[in-house]
Design a protein around this motif. Structure first.
Motif, PDB file in Angstrom:
ATOM      1  N   LEU A  53       0.817  -1.206   0.000  1.00  0.00           N
ATOM      2  CA  LEU A  53       0.000   0.000   0.000  1.00  0.00           C
ATOM      3  C   LEU A  53       0.857   1.265   0.000  1.00  0.00           C
ATOM      4  CD1 LEU A  53      -2.701  -1.038   2.633  1.00  0.00           C
ATOM      5  CD2 LEU A  53      -3.007  -0.904   0.146  1.00  0.00           C
ATOM      6  N   PRO A  54       0.434   2.279  -0.748  1.00  0.00           N
ATOM      7  CA  PRO A  54       1.131   3.569  -0.696  1.00  0.00           C
ATOM      8  C   PRO A  54       0.860   4.272   0.631  1.00  0.00           C
ATOM      9  CG  PRO A  54      -0.832   3.732  -2.057  1.00  0.00           C
ATOM     10  CD  PRO A  54      -0.692   2.280  -1.702  1.00  0.00           C
ATOM     11  N   ASP A  55       1.652   5.266   0.930  1.00  0.00           N
ATOM     12  CA  ASP A  55       1.503   5.993   2.186  1.00  0.00           C
ATOM     13  C   ASP A  55       0.264   6.878   2.208  1.00  0.00           C
ATOM     14  OD1 ASP A  55       3.862   4.877   3.109  1.00  0.00           O
ATOM     15  OD2 ASP A  55       5.100   6.548   2.415  1.00  0.00           O
ATOM     16  N   THR A  56      -0.239   7.217   1.021  1.00  0.00           N
ATOM     17  CA  THR A  56      -1.426   8.057   0.912  1.00  0.00           C
ATOM     18  C   THR A  56      -2.379   7.452  -0.113  1.00  0.00           C
ATOM     19  OG1 THR A  56      -0.129  10.045   1.417  1.00  0.00           O
ATOM     20  CG2 THR A  56      -2.302  10.381   0.450  1.00  0.00           C
ATOM     21  N   ILE A  57      -3.653   7.337   0.255  1.00  0.00           N
ATOM     22  CA  ILE A  57      -4.682   6.829  -0.649  1.00  0.00           C
ATOM     23  C   ILE A  57      -5.871   7.778  -0.604  1.00  0.00           C
ATOM     24  CG2 ILE A  57      -6.301   4.951  -1.143  1.00  0.00           C
ATOM     25  CD1 ILE A  57      -4.300   3.008   0.045  1.00  0.00           C
ATOM     26  N   SER A  58      -6.216   8.346  -1.732  1.00  0.00           N
ATOM     27  CA  SER A  58      -7.344   9.289  -1.828  1.00  0.00           C
ATOM     28  C   SER A  58      -7.233  10.413  -0.797  1.00  0.00           C
ATOM     29  CB  SER A  58      -8.675   8.546  -1.668  1.00  0.00           C
ATOM     30  OG  SER A  58      -8.847   7.596  -2.696  1.00  0.00           O
ATOM     31  N   GLY A  59      -6.016  10.850  -0.544  1.00  0.00           N
ATOM     32  CA  GLY A  59      -5.784  11.934   0.403  1.00  0.00           C
ATOM     33  C   GLY A  59      -5.661  11.507   1.846  1.00  0.00           C
ATOM     34  N   ALA A  60      -5.890  10.229   2.146  1.00  0.00           N
ATOM     35  CA  ALA A  60      -5.800   9.732   3.519  1.00  0.00           C
ATOM     36  C   ALA A  60      -4.412   9.167   3.791  1.00  0.00           C
ATOM     37  CB  ALA A  60      -6.852   8.660   3.772  1.00  0.00           C
ATOM     38  N   GLU A  61      -3.888   9.446   4.977  1.00  0.00           N
ATOM     39  CA  GLU A  61      -2.607   8.871   5.388  1.00  0.00           C
ATOM     40  C   GLU A  61      -2.828   7.420   5.799  1.00  0.00           C
ATOM     41  OE1 GLU A  61       0.866   9.476   8.821  1.00  0.00           O
ATOM     42  OE2 GLU A  61      -0.812  10.895   8.677  1.00  0.00           O
ATOM     43  N   VAL A  62      -2.014   6.533   5.249  1.00  0.00           N
ATOM     44  CA  VAL A  62      -2.185   5.103   5.492  1.00  0.00           C
ATOM     45  C   VAL A  62      -0.950   4.539   6.189  1.00  0.00           C
ATOM     46  CG1 VAL A  62      -2.494   2.837   4.418  1.00  0.00           C
ATOM     47  CG2 VAL A  62      -3.695   4.831   3.490  1.00  0.00           C
ATOM     48  N   LYS A  63      -1.191   3.765   7.238  1.00  0.00           N
ATOM     49  CA  LYS A  63      -0.107   3.073   7.939  1.00  0.00           C
ATOM     50  C   LYS A  63      -0.482   1.606   8.081  1.00  0.00           C
ATOM     51  CE  LYS A  63       2.399   2.834  12.339  1.00  0.00           C
ATOM     52  NZ  LYS A  63       2.567   3.415  13.691  1.00  0.00           N
ATOM     53  N   TRP A  64       0.473   0.711   7.780  1.00  0.00           N
ATOM     54  CA  TRP A  64       0.211  -0.708   7.970  1.00  0.00           C
ATOM     55  C   TRP A  64       1.032  -1.235   9.138  1.00  0.00           C
ATOM     56  CZ3 TRP A  64       4.212  -4.156   7.793  1.00  0.00           C
ATOM     57  CH2 TRP A  64       5.365  -3.794   7.093  1.00  0.00           C
ATOM     58  N   VAL A  65       0.518  -2.285   9.762  1.00  0.00           N
ATOM     59  CA  VAL A  65       1.210  -2.902  10.888  1.00  0.00           C
ATOM     60  C   VAL A  65       1.024  -4.420  10.825  1.00  0.00           C
ATOM     61  CG1 VAL A  65      -0.790  -2.645  12.427  1.00  0.00           C
ATOM     62  CG2 VAL A  65       1.489  -2.897  13.408  1.00  0.00           C
ATOM     63  N   ALA A  66       2.088  -5.147  11.142  1.00  0.00           N
ATOM     64  CA  ALA A  66       2.038  -6.607  11.190  1.00  0.00           C
ATOM     65  C   ALA A  66       1.444  -7.054  12.530  1.00  0.00           C
ATOM     66  CB  ALA A  66       3.432  -7.191  11.012  1.00  0.00           C
ATOM     67  N   ILE A  67       0.570  -8.044  12.464  1.00  0.00           N
ATOM     68  CA  ILE A  67      -0.134  -8.547  13.643  1.00  0.00           C
ATOM     69  C   ILE A  67       0.172 -10.035  13.821  1.00  0.00           C
ATOM     70  CG2 ILE A  67      -2.407  -8.966  14.671  1.00  0.00           C
ATOM     71  CD1 ILE A  67      -1.850  -6.041  14.579  1.00  0.00           C
ATOM     72  N   PRO A  68       0.506 -10.467  15.030  1.00  0.00           N
ATOM     73  CA  PRO A  68       0.753 -11.902  15.247  1.00  0.00           C
ATOM     74  C   PRO A  68      -0.550 -12.698  15.215  1.00  0.00           C
ATOM     75  CG  PRO A  68       0.816 -10.742  17.340  1.00  0.00           C
ATOM     76  CD  PRO A  68       0.689  -9.685  16.267  1.00  0.00           C
ATOM     77  N   THR A  69      -0.500 -13.876  14.630  1.00  0.00           N
ATOM     78  CA  THR A  69      -1.677 -14.740  14.598  1.00  0.00           C
ATOM     79  C   THR A  69      -1.762 -15.482  15.922  1.00  0.00           C
ATOM     80  OG1 THR A  69      -1.389 -14.976  12.206  1.00  0.00           O
ATOM     81  CG2 THR A  69      -2.903 -16.500  13.267  1.00  0.00           C
ATOM     82  N   VAL A  70      -2.106 -14.717  16.936  1.00  0.00           N
ATOM     83  CA  VAL A  70      -2.167 -15.225  18.308  1.00  0.00           C
ATOM     84  C   VAL A  70      -3.369 -14.581  19.004  1.00  0.00           C
ATOM     85  CG1 VAL A  70      -0.979 -15.423  20.525  1.00  0.00           C
ATOM     86  CG2 VAL A  70       0.346 -15.458  18.397  1.00  0.00           C
ATOM     87  N   PHE A  71      -4.202 -15.401  19.606  1.00  0.00           N
ATOM     88  CA  PHE A  71      -5.344 -14.887  20.344  1.00  0.00           C
ATOM     89  C   PHE A  71      -4.869 -13.892  21.416  1.00  0.00           C
ATOM     90  CE2 PHE A  71      -7.065 -18.924  18.749  1.00  0.00           C
ATOM     91  CZ  PHE A  71      -8.290 -18.500  18.256  1.00  0.00           C
ATOM     92  N   HIS A  72      -5.572 -12.807  21.561  1.00  0.00           N
ATOM     93  CA  HIS A  72      -5.344 -11.746  22.541  1.00  0.00           C
ATOM     94  C   HIS A  72      -4.062 -10.954  22.286  1.00  0.00           C
ATOM     95  CE1 HIS A  72      -8.908 -12.627  24.851  1.00  0.00           C
ATOM     96  NE2 HIS A  72      -8.584 -13.913  24.825  1.00  0.00           N
ATOM     97  N   LYS A  73      -2.955 -11.591  22.009  1.00  0.00           N
ATOM     98  CA  LYS A  73      -1.754 -10.814  21.687  1.00  0.00           C
ATOM     99  C   LYS A  73      -1.989  -9.978  20.436  1.00  0.00           C
ATOM    100  CE  LYS A  73       2.409 -12.439  22.374  1.00  0.00           C
ATOM    101  NZ  LYS A  73       3.691 -13.200  22.241  1.00  0.00           N
ATOM    102  N   SER A  74      -2.732 -10.520  19.478  1.00  0.00           N
ATOM    103  CA  SER A  74      -3.062  -9.756  18.270  1.00  0.00           C
ATOM    104  C   SER A  74      -3.781  -8.463  18.631  1.00  0.00           C
ATOM    105  CB  SER A  74      -3.945 -10.599  17.343  1.00  0.00           C
ATOM    106  OG  SER A  74      -5.110 -11.046  18.009  1.00  0.00           O
TER     107      SER A  74
END
Length: 216
Positions: free
Chosen positions: A26-47
């Motif tokens: 994903l680009p940092d900006t989409i349709s004028g909105a600031e976009v941030k991505w984050v990796a999430i662990p596939t773990v109950f509650h820790k996610s």
């Protein structure tokens, strides 16, 4: 406007997760909105812990969580998350809750507050298969969708819209899975981007009133 997008790490014996790989595109900006991505662990509650910290730090207006649904043909915005963990397989830390509530003080279910039908239409108009899904399962994907909506409801009132979308296997993942649908990574990235464009466009508007239901 700021939009937080999450993607899970690999699970279930897979070496890669298209959810994480697609949001990385994903680009940092989409349709004028600031976009941030984050990796999430596939773990109950820790996610949910990682998600909560990311929301506190980024202060987004909307959150889109993305996960892998191997076997599906298209990108599928989810309609509802239920307050139940019932894991068919263990998560990445060996947890396998059965018939456990996600939040004891939460409602039985939360409906997505994202414009799921506008997202579906936008993905289709980008030339990719998409439909509304009426079940997010009972694994970590449903868990995280419920958690983000709970957090938006109970703690982070600045998050106006939140929800979840499943995406298929990547083509590389089905080389040993005959007759299993898949999609190339670039197309999935294009589809996630189209979904975010719809989130921005419909941020202050009602979702499309189009058919998204199923007979079974």
């Amino acid at each position: 406007m700021k939009i937080l997008v999450t993607g899970f790490d690999a699970f279930g014996g897979e070496a890669i997760n298209p959810a994480l790989e697609s949001v990385k595109l994903l680009p940092d900006t989409i349709s004028g909105a600031e976009v941030k991505w984050v990796a999430i662990p596939t773990v109950f509650h820790k996610s949910a812990d990682v998600l909560e910290k990311s929301i506190e730090e980024f202060h987004p207006d909307a959150v889109l969580c993305v996960g892998q649904a191997g076997g599906r043909f298209g990108l599928t915005p989810e309609r509802v998350a239920i307050n139940q963990d019932d894991a068919r397989i263990a998560d990445n830390e060996g947890n396998q809750p059965i018939d456990q509530p996600i939040r004891k003080d939460g409602p039985s279910a939360y409906f997505s507050t994202l414009p799921i039908k506008a997202m579906t239409k936008a993905i289709q108009e980008a030339g990719l298969p998409s439909s509304v899904s009426n079940t997010a399962g009972t694994f970590v994907c449903n868990h995280l969708m419920y958690q983000v909506l709970y957090l938006a409801d109970k703690k982070f009132s600045f998050v106006k819209h939140a929800g979840f979308m499943h995406i298929p296997f990547m083509t590389e993942q089905v080389l040993d899975k005959p007759n299993t649908p898949s999609m190339n990574l670039e197309d999935m990235g294009k589809g996630v981007k189209a979904a975010i464009e719809a989130i921005v466009e419909y941020f202050d508007r009602a979702d499309l009133k189009t058919i998204g239901g199923e007979t079974h």
